[in-house]
Write a protein that holds these residues in place. Structure first.
Motif, PDB file in Angstrom:
ATOM      1  N   ASP A   1       6.574 -13.036  -4.882  1.00  0.00           N
ATOM      2  CA  ASP A   1       6.049 -11.747  -5.321  1.00  0.00           C
ATOM      3  C   ASP A   1       4.636 -11.607  -4.749  1.00  0.00           C
ATOM      4  OD1 ASP A   1       5.024  -9.573  -6.693  1.00  0.00           O
ATOM      5  OD2 ASP A   1       5.537 -10.310  -8.685  1.00  0.00           O
ATOM      6  N   ARG A   2       4.518 -10.907  -3.635  1.00  0.00           N
ATOM      7  CA  ARG A   2       3.302 -10.695  -2.832  1.00  0.00           C
ATOM      8  C   ARG A   2       3.003 -11.905  -1.936  1.00  0.00           C
ATOM      9  NH1 ARG A   2       1.057  -6.002  -3.988  1.00  0.00           N
ATOM     10  NH2 ARG A   2       0.955  -5.153  -6.105  1.00  0.00           N
ATOM     11  N   PHE A   3       2.389 -11.592  -0.783  1.00  0.00           N
ATOM     12  CA  PHE A   3       1.902 -12.628   0.128  1.00  0.00           C
ATOM     13  C   PHE A   3       0.747 -12.003   0.904  1.00  0.00           C
ATOM     14  CE2 PHE A   3       2.570 -15.839   3.661  1.00  0.00           C
ATOM     15  CZ  PHE A   3       2.272 -16.941   2.878  1.00  0.00           C
ATOM     16  N   TYR A   4       0.529 -12.400   2.143  1.00  0.00           N
ATOM     17  CA  TYR A   4      -0.699 -11.944   2.815  1.00  0.00           C
ATOM     18  C   TYR A   4      -0.726 -10.449   3.126  1.00  0.00           C
ATOM     19  CZ  TYR A   4       1.817 -12.840   7.326  1.00  0.00           C
ATOM     20  OH  TYR A   4       2.700 -12.876   8.372  1.00  0.00           O
ATOM     21  N   ASP A   5       0.424  -9.787   3.161  1.00  0.00           N
ATOM     22  CA  ASP A   5       0.413  -8.341   3.399  1.00  0.00           C
ATOM     23  C   ASP A   5      -0.336  -7.608   2.290  1.00  0.00           C
ATOM     24  OD1 ASP A   5       2.093  -8.233   5.833  1.00  0.00           O
ATOM     25  OD2 ASP A   5       3.656  -8.993   4.502  1.00  0.00           O
ATOM     26  N   SER A   6      -0.252  -8.122   1.069  1.00  0.00           N
ATOM     27  CA  SER A   6      -0.989  -7.501  -0.034  1.00  0.00           C
ATOM     28  C   SER A   6      -2.492  -7.620   0.158  1.00  0.00           C
ATOM     29  CB  SER A   6      -0.597  -8.137  -1.369  1.00  0.00           C
ATOM     30  OG  SER A   6       0.587  -7.570  -1.869  1.00  0.00           O
ATOM     31  N   THR A   7      -2.942  -8.757   0.672  1.00  0.00           N
ATOM     32  CA  THR A   7      -4.375  -8.916   0.927  1.00  0.00           C
ATOM     33  C   THR A   7      -4.831  -7.927   1.999  1.00  0.00           C
ATOM     34  OG1 THR A   7      -4.093 -11.272   0.455  1.00  0.00           O
ATOM     35  CG2 THR A   7      -6.204 -10.592   1.385  1.00  0.00           C
ATOM     36  N   MET A   8      -4.014  -7.772   3.022  1.00  0.00           N
ATOM     37  CA  MET A   8      -4.343  -6.801   4.061  1.00  0.00           C
ATOM     38  C   MET A   8      -4.393  -5.383   3.480  1.00  0.00           C
ATOM     39  SD  MET A   8      -4.991  -6.481   7.361  1.00  0.00           S
ATOM     40  CE  MET A   8      -4.228  -7.796   8.334  1.00  0.00           C
ATOM     41  N   ALA A   9      -3.412  -5.031   2.655  1.00  0.00           N
ATOM     42  CA  ALA A   9      -3.354  -3.685   2.093  1.00  0.00           C
ATOM     43  C   ALA A   9      -4.484  -3.416   1.109  1.00  0.00           C
ATOM     44  CB  ALA A   9      -2.000  -3.467   1.413  1.00  0.00           C
ATOM     45  N   TYR A  10      -4.704  -4.366   0.193  1.00  0.00           N
ATOM     46  CA  TYR A  10      -5.689  -4.148  -0.877  1.00  0.00           C
ATOM     47  C   TYR A  10      -7.127  -4.368  -0.404  1.00  0.00           C
ATOM     48  CZ  TYR A  10      -2.252  -3.626  -4.612  1.00  0.00           C
ATOM     49  OH  TYR A  10      -1.251  -3.155  -5.430  1.00  0.00           O
ATOM     50  N   GLN A  11      -7.375  -5.485   0.268  1.00  0.00           N
ATOM     51  CA  GLN A  11      -8.759  -5.797   0.633  1.00  0.00           C
ATOM     52  C   GLN A  11      -9.204  -5.105   1.929  1.00  0.00           C
ATOM     53  OE1 GLN A  11      -7.031  -8.331  -1.306  1.00  0.00           O
ATOM     54  NE2 GLN A  11      -8.443  -7.434  -2.796  1.00  0.00           N
TER      55      GLN A  11
ATOM     56  N   GLY B   1       3.174  -1.257 -10.162  1.00  0.00           N
ATOM     57  CA  GLY B   1       4.225  -0.545 -10.885  1.00  0.00           C
ATOM     58  C   GLY B   1       5.532  -0.386 -10.148  1.00  0.00           C
ATOM     59  N   ALA B   2       5.644  -0.948  -8.947  1.00  0.00           N
ATOM     60  CA  ALA B   2       6.874  -0.779  -8.159  1.00  0.00           C
ATOM     61  C   ALA B   2       8.015  -1.664  -8.648  1.00  0.00           C
ATOM     62  CB  ALA B   2       6.590  -1.067  -6.684  1.00  0.00           C
ATOM     63  N   GLY B   3       7.725  -2.610  -9.531  1.00  0.00           N
ATOM     64  CA  GLY B   3       8.783  -3.460 -10.073  1.00  0.00           C
ATOM     65  C   GLY B   3       9.082  -4.696  -9.252  1.00  0.00           C
ATOM     66  N   LYS B   4       8.075  -5.177  -8.519  1.00  0.00           N
ATOM     67  CA  LYS B   4       8.289  -6.347  -7.662  1.00  0.00           C
ATOM     68  C   LYS B   4       8.697  -7.594  -8.447  1.00  0.00           C
ATOM     69  CE  LYS B   4       4.187  -5.895  -6.137  1.00  0.00           C
ATOM     70  NZ  LYS B   4       3.999  -4.633  -6.902  1.00  0.00           N
ATOM     71  N   SER B   5       8.002  -7.850  -9.539  1.00  0.00           N
ATOM     72  CA  SER B   5       8.288  -9.064 -10.324  1.00  0.00           C
ATOM     73  C   SER B   5       9.698  -9.024 -10.899  1.00  0.00           C
ATOM     74  CB  SER B   5       7.270  -9.222 -11.451  1.00  0.00           C
ATOM     75  OG  SER B   5       5.960  -9.351 -10.926  1.00  0.00           O
ATOM     76  N   THR B   6      10.093  -7.871 -11.434  1.00  0.00           N
ATOM     77  CA  THR B   6      11.440  -7.720 -11.993  1.00  0.00           C
ATOM     78  C   THR B   6      12.497  -7.873 -10.909  1.00  0.00           C
ATOM     79  OG1 THR B   6      10.610  -6.235 -13.707  1.00  0.00           O
ATOM     80  CG2 THR B   6      12.974  -6.158 -13.248  1.00  0.00           C
TER      81      THR B   6
END
Length: 208
Positions: A97-107, A16-21
């Motif tokens: 829109d997202r890269f490996y930091d998202s995997t670190m944060a989410y997983q 919901g942070a609006g990354k894609s937009t």
């Protein structure tokens, strides 16, 4: 004459942070200025990676957190090899829109996969973003935006508040560990204001 390597920009943050937009808006501004831009996303960005994305986001298919991690990196490896690296070699600006930091944060932070395991997979990718914009938004505002979307929720949007609190902690820890790469952006203003902030920050940070 060898082309100057492009700039690799990633946008990170919670749901919901609006990354894609924001990514689309920044790409449009740079293209208006005559710059070549590859606008892409993760998981996704190639035919194979988009197929993996569909599996990852399908909440009707149970997946162990480690399995999710491996799938994210399988998609990422294909994305980097066939889309991101060629664009950077041409001198393009790559906005992802997202890269490996998202995997670190989410997983890792969110689901408990060992940090060392994700770091090992990051090492195999051998590509680090030049600039990572971390879009920050209060949890209550993020929830409103998610509920206002016309499309249904996916696997991650269905997670509970405790999960998202851990994800935010993860992003905060990564930003603190790499302040030279992460730039925090307030995602609460109108989309145009957020894009303007991104454009100014990019000019100041990378001269692009």
């Amino acid at each position: 004459m060898v082309a100057k390597r492009g700039v690799f920009i990633t946008l990170e943050g919670g749901e919901g942070a609006g990354k894609s937009t924001a990514a689309s808006g920044l790409a449009a501004k740079l293209r208006e200025e005559g710059q070549e831009v590859l606008l892409t996303r993760e998981p996704g960005g190639t035919k194979g990676a988009e197929a993996i994305r569909a599996l990852l986001l399908n909440q009707d298919i149970p997946l162990d957190p480690l399995a999710q991690t491996m799938l994210h990196f399988a998609a990422r490896a294909d994305h980097v090899a066939h889309s991101i690296r060629p664009a950077l070699a041409r001198g393009a600006v790559v906005i992802c829109d997202r890269f490996y930091d998202s995997t670190m944060a989410y997983q890792s932070y969110g689901q408990g996969v060992a940090l060392a395991d994700v770091r090992a997979l990051i090492g195999l990718i051998r590509l680090k973003p030049d600039i990572t914009f971390l879009l920050e938004l209060a949890e209550n505002e993020a929830k409103k935006r998610i509920l206002a979307r016309a499309s249904g929720t996916d696997r991650y949007e269905e997670m509970d508040a405790a999960f998202f609190a851990r994800v935010q902690t993860g992003f905060a820890c990564m930003a603190a560990a790499e302040p030279e790469r992460f730039l925090k952006i307030d995602a609460s203003p109108a989309p145009g204001e957020v894009v303007a902030a991104l454009r100014l920050a990019l000019r100041e940070k990378a001269g692009r």
